[in-house]
Motif scaffolding. Sequence first.
Motif, PDB file in Angstrom:
ATOM      1  N   LEU A   1      17.602   7.882  17.033  1.00  0.00           N
ATOM      2  CA  LEU A   1      17.466   7.546  15.621  1.00  0.00           C
ATOM      3  C   LEU A   1      16.946   8.725  14.803  1.00  0.00           C
ATOM      4  N   ASP A   2      16.856   9.912  15.436  1.00  0.00           N
ATOM      5  CA  ASP A   2      16.363  11.127  14.769  1.00  0.00           C
ATOM      6  C   ASP A   2      14.936  10.977  14.276  1.00  0.00           C
ATOM      7  N   ILE A   3      14.156  10.140  14.944  1.00  0.00           N
ATOM      8  CA  ILE A   3      12.736  10.015  14.612  1.00  0.00           C
ATOM      9  C   ILE A   3      11.994  11.155  15.296  1.00  0.00           C
ATOM     10  N   PRO A   4      11.206  11.935  14.560  1.00  0.00           N
ATOM     11  CA  PRO A   4      10.528  13.092  15.171  1.00  0.00           C
ATOM     12  C   PRO A   4       9.538  12.658  16.241  1.00  0.00           C
ATOM     13  N   LEU A   5       9.393  13.502  17.265  1.00  0.00           N
ATOM     14  CA  LEU A   5       8.446  13.212  18.331  1.00  0.00           C
ATOM     15  C   LEU A   5       7.024  13.633  17.973  1.00  0.00           C
ATOM     16  N   PHE A   6       6.882  14.397  16.904  1.00  0.00           N
ATOM     17  CA  PHE A   6       5.561  14.754  16.392  1.00  0.00           C
ATOM     18  C   PHE A   6       4.935  13.497  15.787  1.00  0.00           C
ATOM     19  N   ILE A   7       3.800  13.057  16.324  1.00  0.00           N
ATOM     20  CA  ILE A   7       3.264  11.732  16.018  1.00  0.00           C
ATOM     21  C   ILE A   7       2.985  11.550  14.530  1.00  0.00           C
ATOM     22  N   ARG A   8       2.395  12.532  13.886  1.00  0.00           N
ATOM     23  CA  ARG A   8       2.072  12.367  12.457  1.00  0.00           C
ATOM     24  C   ARG A   8       3.346  12.165  11.637  1.00  0.00           C
ATOM     25  N   ALA A   9       4.389  12.961  11.929  1.00  0.00           N
ATOM     26  CA  ALA A   9       5.651  12.822  11.200  1.00  0.00           C
ATOM     27  C   ALA A   9       6.300  11.482  11.493  1.00  0.00           C
ATOM     28  N   ALA A  10       6.189  11.005  12.732  1.00  0.00           N
ATOM     29  CA  ALA A  10       6.765   9.703  13.079  1.00  0.00           C
ATOM     30  C   ALA A  10       6.056   8.568  12.340  1.00  0.00           C
TER      31      ALA A  10
ATOM     32  N   ALA B   1      27.630   4.570  19.005  1.00  0.00           N
ATOM     33  CA  ALA B   1      26.747   4.449  17.843  1.00  0.00           C
ATOM     34  C   ALA B   1      25.916   3.190  18.003  1.00  0.00           C
ATOM     35  N   ILE B   2      24.692   3.266  17.533  1.00  0.00           N
ATOM     36  CA  ILE B   2      23.759   2.156  17.757  1.00  0.00           C
ATOM     37  C   ILE B   2      23.988   1.011  16.776  1.00  0.00           C
ATOM     38  N   ASP B   3      24.932   1.161  15.859  1.00  0.00           N
ATOM     39  CA  ASP B   3      25.193   0.087  14.910  1.00  0.00           C
ATOM     40  C   ASP B   3      26.685  -0.227  14.786  1.00  0.00           C
ATOM     41  N   ASP B   4      27.444   0.030  15.876  1.00  0.00           N
ATOM     42  CA  ASP B   4      28.895  -0.225  15.809  1.00  0.00           C
ATOM     43  C   ASP B   4      29.312  -1.541  16.454  1.00  0.00           C
ATOM     44  N   GLY B   5      28.352  -2.298  16.990  1.00  0.00           N
ATOM     45  CA  GLY B   5      28.678  -3.584  17.602  1.00  0.00           C
ATOM     46  C   GLY B   5      29.388  -3.480  18.939  1.00  0.00           C
ATOM     47  N   GLN B   6      29.383  -2.289  19.544  1.00  0.00           N
ATOM     48  CA  GLN B   6      30.098  -2.069  20.796  1.00  0.00           C
ATOM     49  C   GLN B   6      29.179  -1.488  21.857  1.00  0.00           C
ATOM     50  N   LEU B   7      29.506  -1.777  23.125  1.00  0.00           N
ATOM     51  CA  LEU B   7      28.854  -1.159  24.272  1.00  0.00           C
ATOM     52  C   LEU B   7      29.814  -0.165  24.916  1.00  0.00           C
ATOM     53  N   ASP B   8      29.266   0.911  25.431  1.00  0.00           N
ATOM     54  CA  ASP B   8      30.079   1.935  26.083  1.00  0.00           C
ATOM     55  C   ASP B   8      29.638   2.062  27.537  1.00  0.00           C
ATOM     56  N   VAL B   9      30.599   1.958  28.453  1.00  0.00           N
ATOM     57  CA  VAL B   9      30.334   1.999  29.890  1.00  0.00           C
ATOM     58  C   VAL B   9      30.850   3.326  30.444  1.00  0.00           C
ATOM     59  N   VAL B  10      30.023   3.992  31.246  1.00  0.00           N
ATOM     60  CA  VAL B  10      30.427   5.225  31.913  1.00  0.00           C
ATOM     61  C   VAL B  10      30.129   5.089  33.402  1.00  0.00           C
ATOM     62  N   LEU B  11      31.160   5.320  34.237  1.00  0.00           N
ATOM     63  CA  LEU B  11      31.003   5.361  35.695  1.00  0.00           C
ATOM     64  C   LEU B  11      31.179   6.800  36.154  1.00  0.00           C
TER      65      LEU B  11
ATOM     66  N   ILE C   1      24.573  -7.569  20.351  1.00  0.00           N
ATOM     67  CA  ILE C   1      24.317  -8.415  19.177  1.00  0.00           C
ATOM     68  C   ILE C   1      24.228  -7.481  17.980  1.00  0.00           C
ATOM     69  N   HIS C   2      25.239  -7.533  17.145  1.00  0.00           N
ATOM     70  CA  HIS C   2      25.411  -6.544  16.077  1.00  0.00           C
ATOM     71  C   HIS C   2      24.360  -6.696  14.976  1.00  0.00           C
ATOM     72  N   GLY C   3      23.731  -5.566  14.587  1.00  0.00           N
ATOM     73  CA  GLY C   3      22.808  -5.543  13.453  1.00  0.00           C
ATOM     74  C   GLY C   3      21.622  -6.451  13.589  1.00  0.00           C
ATOM     75  N   ARG C   4      21.108  -6.619  14.785  1.00  0.00           N
ATOM     76  CA  ARG C   4      20.078  -7.621  15.054  1.00  0.00           C
ATOM     77  C   ARG C   4      18.683  -7.205  14.600  1.00  0.00           C
ATOM     78  N   LEU C   5      18.425  -5.906  14.529  1.00  0.00           N
ATOM     79  CA  LEU C   5      17.055  -5.432  14.312  1.00  0.00           C
ATOM     80  C   LEU C   5      17.015  -4.413  13.176  1.00  0.00           C
ATOM     81  N   LEU C   6      15.946  -4.497  12.352  1.00  0.00           N
ATOM     82  CA  LEU C   6      15.700  -3.498  11.324  1.00  0.00           C
ATOM     83  C   LEU C   6      14.688  -2.479  11.840  1.00  0.00           C
ATOM     84  N   VAL C   7      15.029  -1.204  11.763  1.00  0.00           N
ATOM     85  CA  VAL C   7      14.096  -0.147  12.159  1.00  0.00           C
ATOM     86  C   VAL C   7      13.980   0.862  11.019  1.00  0.00           C
ATOM     87  N   ARG C   8      12.829   1.542  10.963  1.00  0.00           N
ATOM     88  CA  ARG C   8      12.600   2.568   9.960  1.00  0.00           C
ATOM     89  C   ARG C   8      13.099   3.904  10.505  1.00  0.00           C
TER      90      ARG C   8
END
Length: 526
Positions: free
Chosen positions: A326-335, A442-452, A516-523
């Motif tokens: 989600l491109d959230i910085p790992l620097f705690i203050r910025a997060a 993509a985390i908001d495309d309503g699809q799962l991607d499988v890789v073997l 489950i598409h669009g189930r959660l709101l995140v900042r």
Amino acid sequence: MLDRPRQTPLIAAVACLLLFSVLALGVSLDWAWLADVDDTGEDLAGWADDQGDWLHDVLRVVELAFEVLAMTIYSVVLTGVMLAKRHRRAAVFVVVVMVATVVITQGLKLLVGRDRPDWQETLGFLDTRAFPSGHASQTTALAGVCLVLAVMLVRRANIRRLIGAGLVLVVALVCADRLLLGRHFWTDVTGGALLGAGLVLLTLALYNPLPRSHALNALPLPQALPSNNDLAVVLNPIKVEDVDQFQAMVAQLAAESGWKEPRWYLTTIEDSGTGQAEQASIDGADLVIVCGGDGTVREVCAELAGTGIPVGIVPAGTGNLLARNLDIPLFIRAAIDIAINGQDRAIDMVKVTGDGIEDTHFMVMAGMGFDAAIMEGVNEDIKAKVGWLAYVWSALKALMFPTMRLEVSIDGGEFTKHRARTCVVGNVGSLQGGMNLIPDAAIDDGQLDVVLLYPRRFLSWIPLVVRVLSRREGRAGESVARFTGRSVVVRASSEVPRQLDGDTIGPGCELHMECIHGRLLVRVPR
């Protein structure tokens, strides 16, 4: 350190610069006791000369590695890295400190006008002014800048201590190099080190390299629903070094942005976030911030899914998979700043069932086989000390995980048979270690991607990784297979390790997953 009042670095800066001024005055006035100390440098240079050419070769390498041109290159690279990481104020901090150090050092050399020692090494002979040592001042300044950035960006105290010890050794090495080559007197290198340290501390007192809050740089976002600005924080206390300091930081940033004093909910061994998130929603929170590892984040997100309460994520674990995607910085203050002042984004969740587990969810990925074996093999004591390197060691040990016989069904279709060493079902593209295993996910495309993945031999991992990273498709039956769908069922012929978002869930034969598409709101960042 960076959150303390400016008086702290200012007092230390004044002390360093005052000592430097006294030393410069003594050098200018030829104080006898300083001259006696400086004369002992001839014995050091003589000892180095007696050791033969090998020591002089080493000393010359150190000299060239920390001359003005080399230090300029290091400073430019460090500035570029800070800009690439979007730490613009940190980049400005690096430039200001290093430019000021060079300019002031050269100006003082001309002002004091001290000659070089008579006993300096003839190879690379210098006839410029000696006080203060430019090598010592610039190396100390760059080491101080690196230490400030380490305190700012490195969360693990043992890693910060290791970096600090290494920087001190580098400064000591450069100072010793100047003495053993006879380029400088004792007072030259001491003065240079005091000047470099003083300028770092003075700049830190006048200009904080921490990023500015979103609240200062952007207009408030419109609110879709009325809000009382009630803030709740679910915290895994073992994931932060100082709970009181963390709480003070959150309270300060929340107050600056108009939020009420946060209510705190600490996780326990028995409850890693579910009960705390439930209680926060019952208490009327308009925003819930979760600080912890991937497991805590997953529990809180699963509990608040569908409630309309946005979740702010402060990554404090080792993998931090959801935050990275989600491109959230790992620097705690910025997060924390993003969590309070970012914008809301609706993302998908994945419902999971399977043999031997209760109904649950994941946000990032599920895995069977090799990748789950990595999670099982991580030594928690080693992980606490070296972080993500523990996963590297575990991966090397599990590299030739036995082949699995799998059946895969997509969107209720017929099962297809496969052989693989690992099966990853991703809700996002970037997985462990930042590998972009599923570039189109993509985390908001309503699809799962499988890789073997099915490397047949040990060395087969190399071309396999190249193929995955380059997104090249192989022929049917080769070592990579991909599927996409809203629901996925994976069956193994025998029990294999399984994991959800980096947490092991025990061995088993099946996983049933539904997006489950669009189930959660995140900042997320604006």
